[in-house]
Design a protein around this motif. Structure first.
Motif: not given
Length: 123
Positions: A5, A8-9, A11-13, A15-16, A54, A57-58
């Motif tokens: 957890d 996760v942020p 990995f989103y960062l 990924s983008g 992504l 993260a999901l």
């Protein structure tokens, strides 16, 4: 809070950012001239690993090794792609063996994804 957890942020960062960089590097490779193969390879790695991060993260609540896989893939992509971009635009890599180190990190990241298939998350 589980270890996954916390990442996760990030990995989103990543990924983008990798998705953005991958498209930008593909355009630079197509229109920039010079050593286009360096930028094309960097683009490929970014575009391949953006959706992987992504997905990690999901699925962080279901893949026990997501944190390790994401870190290795993220750091590996930064090193590999960063070294190629640096070679193209600065005529010098990040540091000796940066691209191979990044490549190995990405490969071990994918092995960590595979390990997640046998290491179950406890409910």
């Amino acid at each position: 809070m589980h270890l996954n957890d916390r990442f996760v942020p990030l990995f989103y960062l990543l990924s983008g950012l990798f998705g953005f960089a991958g498209v930008a590097l593909a355009a630079a490779a197509a229109h920039g001239g010079g050593d286009a193969h360096l930028l094309a390879s960097a683009s490929t790695m970014c575009l391949a690993h953006a959706p992987a991060l992504l997905a990690l993260a999901l699925a962080a609540d279901r893949i026990k090794t997501a944190w390790l896989a994401g870190l290795l893939i993220g750091i590996g992509t930064l090193l590999f792609s960063g070294d190629l971009v640096s070679l193209r635009f600065a005529a010098s890599g990040l540091f000796p063996m940066a691209a191979p180190t990044g490549g190995f990190a990405m490969m071990f990241g994918w092995l960590a994804v595979a390990a997640g298939a046998v290491l179950r998350v406890r409910a």
